[in-house]
Design a protein around this motif. Sequence first.
Motif, short mmCIF file in Angstrom:
data_model
loop_
_atom_site.label_atom_id
_atom_site.label_comp_id
_atom_site.label_asym_id
_atom_site.label_seq_id
_atom_site.Cartn_x
_atom_site.Cartn_y
_atom_site.Cartn_z
N ASP A 103 10.21 3.12 -0.73
CA ASP A 103 9.20 2.88 -1.76
C ASP A 103 8.66 1.45 -1.66
O ASP A 103 7.45 1.21 -1.74
CB ASP A 103 9.78 3.10 -3.15
CG ASP A 103 9.94 4.57 -3.49
OD1 ASP A 103 9.33 5.42 -2.81
OD2 ASP A 103 10.66 4.87 -4.46
N ARG A 104 9.56 0.50 -1.52
CA ARG A 104 9.15 -0.90 -1.45
C ARG A 104 8.30 -1.18 -0.21
O ARG A 104 7.32 -1.93 -0.26
CB ARG A 104 10.38 -1.81 -1.45
CG ARG A 104 11.11 -1.90 -2.78
CD ARG A 104 12.28 -2.86 -2.69
NE ARG A 104 11.82 -4.23 -2.40
CZ ARG A 104 12.62 -5.20 -1.96
NH1 ARG A 104 13.90 -4.95 -1.72
NH2 ARG A 104 12.14 -6.40 -1.73
N ASP A 107 4.81 0.30 -0.87
CA ASP A 107 4.08 -0.49 -1.87
C ASP A 107 3.67 -1.84 -1.31
O ASP A 107 2.57 -2.34 -1.59
CB ASP A 107 4.93 -0.67 -3.13
CG ASP A 107 5.10 0.62 -3.91
OD1 ASP A 107 4.27 1.54 -3.74
OD2 ASP A 107 6.08 0.72 -4.68
N ASP A 108 4.54 -2.46 -0.52
CA ASP A 108 4.23 -3.77 0.05
C ASP A 108 3.07 -3.65 1.03
O ASP A 108 2.13 -4.47 1.00
CB ASP A 108 5.47 -4.33 0.76
CG ASP A 108 5.24 -5.73 1.31
OD1 ASP A 108 5.09 -6.66 0.50
OD2 ASP A 108 5.20 -5.90 2.55
N HIS A 110 0.75 -1.26 1.16
CA HIS A 110 -0.45 -0.90 0.41
C HIS A 110 -1.04 -2.12 -0.27
O HIS A 110 -2.26 -2.37 -0.22
CB HIS A 110 -0.11 0.18 -0.62
CG HIS A 110 -1.26 0.62 -1.45
ND1 HIS A 110 -1.15 0.93 -2.78
CD2 HIS A 110 -2.57 0.78 -1.15
CE1 HIS A 110 -2.33 1.28 -3.26
NE2 HIS A 110 -3.21 1.19 -2.29
N ARG A 190 -4.46 6.00 -6.29
CA ARG A 190 -3.08 5.94 -6.75
C ARG A 190 -2.41 7.29 -6.61
O ARG A 190 -1.24 7.38 -6.19
CB ARG A 190 -3.05 5.46 -8.22
CG ARG A 190 -1.66 5.47 -8.88
CD ARG A 190 -0.59 4.85 -8.05
NE ARG A 190 -0.90 3.47 -7.66
CZ ARG A 190 -0.15 2.77 -6.81
NH1 ARG A 190 0.90 3.32 -6.23
NH2 ARG A 190 -0.49 1.54 -6.49
N GLU A 194 0.95 8.22 -4.49
CA GLU A 194 2.10 8.87 -5.14
C GLU A 194 2.42 10.22 -4.49
O GLU A 194 3.58 10.60 -4.37
CB GLU A 194 1.85 9.04 -6.63
CG GLU A 194 1.78 7.73 -7.40
CD GLU A 194 2.98 6.84 -7.12
OE1 GLU A 194 4.13 7.36 -7.13
OE2 GLU A 194 2.78 5.63 -6.88
N ARG A 197 4.27 9.36 -1.44
CA ARG A 197 5.61 8.92 -1.80
C ARG A 197 6.52 10.14 -2.03
O ARG A 197 7.67 10.16 -1.62
CB ARG A 197 5.55 8.07 -3.07
CG ARG A 197 6.87 7.33 -3.38
CD ARG A 197 6.84 6.70 -4.76
NE ARG A 197 5.65 5.92 -4.99
CZ ARG A 197 5.48 4.67 -4.56
NH1 ARG A 197 6.42 4.10 -3.85
NH2 ARG A 197 4.37 4.02 -4.84
#
Length: 208
Positions: A103-104, A107-108, A110, A190, A194, A197
């Motif tokens: 996840d990190r 997100d990083d 993106h 978003r 998701e 993800r």
Amino acid sequence: MTQTRRKATEPRRRPKQERSRERIDAILATTMRLIGEKGIDAVTMKEVGALAGGPIATVYHYFPSKSAILAMLYERFAEESRARFGAIIAGIGGLDDVTAAADRLLDDYHARVAADPAIQDLHNAIQADKALQHLDIAETRLQAKMFCDHVAPMLKSEQREAFGRVVFLIFQLAGGVVRLALTQDEADGRRTIEDYRSIIHTQLRLFL
């Protein structure tokens, strides 16, 4: 033919003296700024040379083509990415940490691409240029290996090969997903992130 394309995207020489390194840094910084302002297609070697504080001959002294400049810009982005990547996966102490680390990482990546239009354009150019595509694939393989080398010892031996293939696909597809999300409005973008993800979680749970 592949070797010829690679030579065309490699710098003519690597800087050894401080003055040469500063000159290349100025060329790269100028190119990145112009990319952010007007897009890659509109950037010319002549303009880069003029705005970087020297004649066009100086740019060609180090770079045979614009693709070679883009290749070095991507190389530097990749080096920074690996450092951030390493810091995130270093926090994986057990299988319970793997999904959170994934996840990190997503997100990083993106956040970095979304924050800088020049990075977006650079990544689009890398994908569009056949002479540069190998850079992205090679970097994905490297980062996937880093992730697998850290996690695979926690898995059963018979799971490791399949895990490596899945991780490579997850990492390679992430770039396309992020590029898609950035073409959409905020809410749809978003949701795209998701949804991806969720796919990552589903695939990782097969091994964890």
